[in-house]
Design a protein around this motif. Structure first.
Motif, mmCIF file in Angstrom:
data_model
loop_
_atom_site.group_PDB
_atom_site.id
_atom_site.type_symbol
_atom_site.label_atom_id
_atom_site.label_comp_id
_atom_site.label_asym_id
_atom_site.label_seq_id
_atom_site.Cartn_x
_atom_site.Cartn_y
_atom_site.Cartn_z
ATOM 1 N N GLU A 143 29.200 48.743 38.209
ATOM 2 C CA GLU A 143 29.247 47.310 38.541
ATOM 3 C C GLU A 143 30.548 46.935 39.252
ATOM 4 O O GLU A 143 30.642 45.870 39.852
ATOM 5 C CB GLU A 143 29.120 46.479 37.265
ATOM 6 N N LEU A 144 31.552 47.785 39.149
ATOM 7 C CA LEU A 144 32.862 47.475 39.729
ATOM 8 C C LEU A 144 32.858 47.835 41.216
ATOM 9 O O LEU A 144 32.608 48.961 41.588
ATOM 10 C CB LEU A 144 33.958 48.241 38.990
ATOM 11 N N ARG A 151 37.983 40.779 40.997
ATOM 12 C CA ARG A 151 38.709 39.561 41.401
ATOM 13 C C ARG A 151 38.043 38.316 40.826
ATOM 14 O O ARG A 151 38.716 37.407 40.345
ATOM 15 C CB ARG A 151 38.799 39.470 42.921
ATOM 16 N N GLN A 152 36.724 38.285 40.858
ATOM 17 C CA GLN A 152 35.998 37.123 40.339
ATOM 18 C C GLN A 152 36.166 36.996 38.830
ATOM 19 O O GLN A 152 36.318 35.894 38.304
ATOM 20 C CB GLN A 152 34.521 37.205 40.709
ATOM 21 N N LEU A 153 36.127 38.117 38.115
ATOM 22 C CA LEU A 153 36.342 38.079 36.667
ATOM 23 C C LEU A 153 37.731 37.541 36.330
ATOM 24 O O LEU A 153 37.871 36.676 35.464
ATOM 25 C CB LEU A 153 36.175 39.476 36.062
ATOM 26 N N VAL A 154 38.739 38.042 37.003
ATOM 27 C CA VAL A 154 40.109 37.578 36.756
ATOM 28 C C VAL A 154 40.218 36.084 37.051
ATOM 29 O O VAL A 154 40.746 35.312 36.254
ATOM 30 C CB VAL A 154 41.136 38.386 37.582
ATOM 31 N N ARG A 155 39.694 35.682 38.172
ATOM 32 C CA ARG A 155 39.759 34.267 38.583
ATOM 33 C C ARG A 155 39.031 33.376 37.567
ATOM 34 O O ARG A 155 39.567 32.364 37.115
ATOM 35 C CB ARG A 155 39.167 34.102 39.974
ATOM 36 N N SER A 156 37.826 33.754 37.192
ATOM 37 C CA SER A 156 37.021 32.928 36.295
ATOM 38 C C SER A 156 37.599 32.855 34.886
ATOM 39 O O SER A 156 37.620 31.780 34.270
ATOM 40 C CB SER A 156 35.587 33.455 36.236
ATOM 41 N N LEU A 157 38.055 33.973 34.368
ATOM 42 C CA LEU A 157 38.648 33.959 33.030
ATOM 43 C C LEU A 157 39.951 33.165 33.004
ATOM 44 O O LEU A 157 40.220 32.428 32.054
ATOM 45 C CB LEU A 157 38.873 35.391 32.536
ATOM 46 N N THR A 158 40.737 33.291 34.048
ATOM 47 C CA THR A 158 41.977 32.519 34.130
ATOM 48 C C THR A 158 41.674 31.026 34.205
ATOM 49 O O THR A 158 42.319 30.217 33.521
ATOM 50 C CB THR A 158 42.820 32.966 35.344
ATOM 51 N N GLU A 159 40.682 30.640 35.003
ATOM 52 C CA GLU A 159 40.312 29.227 35.113
ATOM 53 C C GLU A 159 39.807 28.679 33.780
ATOM 54 O O GLU A 159 40.112 27.537 33.419
ATOM 55 C CB GLU A 159 39.269 29.020 36.208
ATOM 56 N N VAL A 176 44.500 39.825 32.265
ATOM 57 C CA VAL A 176 43.105 40.273 32.239
ATOM 58 C C VAL A 176 43.095 41.763 32.557
ATOM 59 O O VAL A 176 43.553 42.181 33.614
ATOM 60 C CB VAL A 176 42.236 39.509 33.266
ATOM 61 N N GLU A 177 42.587 42.547 31.616
ATOM 62 C CA GLU A 177 42.434 43.990 31.834
ATOM 63 C C GLU A 177 40.939 44.284 31.957
ATOM 64 O O GLU A 177 40.153 43.847 31.122
ATOM 65 C CB GLU A 177 42.991 44.777 30.654
ATOM 66 N N ILE A 178 40.584 45.015 32.994
ATOM 67 C CA ILE A 178 39.187 45.362 33.217
ATOM 68 C C ILE A 178 39.058 46.881 33.126
ATOM 69 O O ILE A 178 39.757 47.614 33.807
ATOM 70 C CB ILE A 178 38.706 44.852 34.600
ATOM 71 N N PHE A 179 38.160 47.309 32.246
ATOM 72 C CA PHE A 179 37.932 48.720 32.019
ATOM 73 C C PHE A 179 36.528 49.100 32.467
ATOM 74 O O PHE A 179 35.561 48.466 32.040
ATOM 75 C CB PHE A 179 38.096 49.063 30.531
ATOM 76 N N GLY A 180 36.418 50.107 33.318
ATOM 77 C CA GLY A 180 35.116 50.639 33.692
ATOM 78 C C GLY A 180 34.683 51.655 32.657
ATOM 79 O O GLY A 180 35.436 52.570 32.335
ATOM 80 N N ILE A 181 33.499 51.471 32.127
ATOM 81 C CA ILE A 181 32.987 52.402 31.113
ATOM 82 C C ILE A 181 31.677 53.009 31.617
ATOM 83 O O ILE A 181 30.927 52.385 32.349
ATOM 84 C CB ILE A 181 32.776 51.710 29.753
#
Length: 50
Positions: free
Chosen positions: A12-13, A19-27, A43-48
């Protein structure tokens, strides 16, 4: 310090999703705590694997 850890399936990455995840969670954080929280957000994003 507000700290988000997000786990997303690796396929999915794509460089845009992150970028959208970081932006949305920050907002979302700013909506709850106010503008002062923007500079504190982590915001830490981990690919699993699926």
């Amino acid at each position: 310090m507000p700290h988000f850890q997000v786990r997303v399936h690796e396929e999915e990455l794509d460089g845009k999703v992150e970028r959208q995840l970081v932006r949305s969670l920050t907002e979302a954080l700013v909506q709850v705590y106010g503008e002062r929280a923007r500079s504190m957000a982590v915001v830490e994003i981990f690919g699993i694997p699926r």
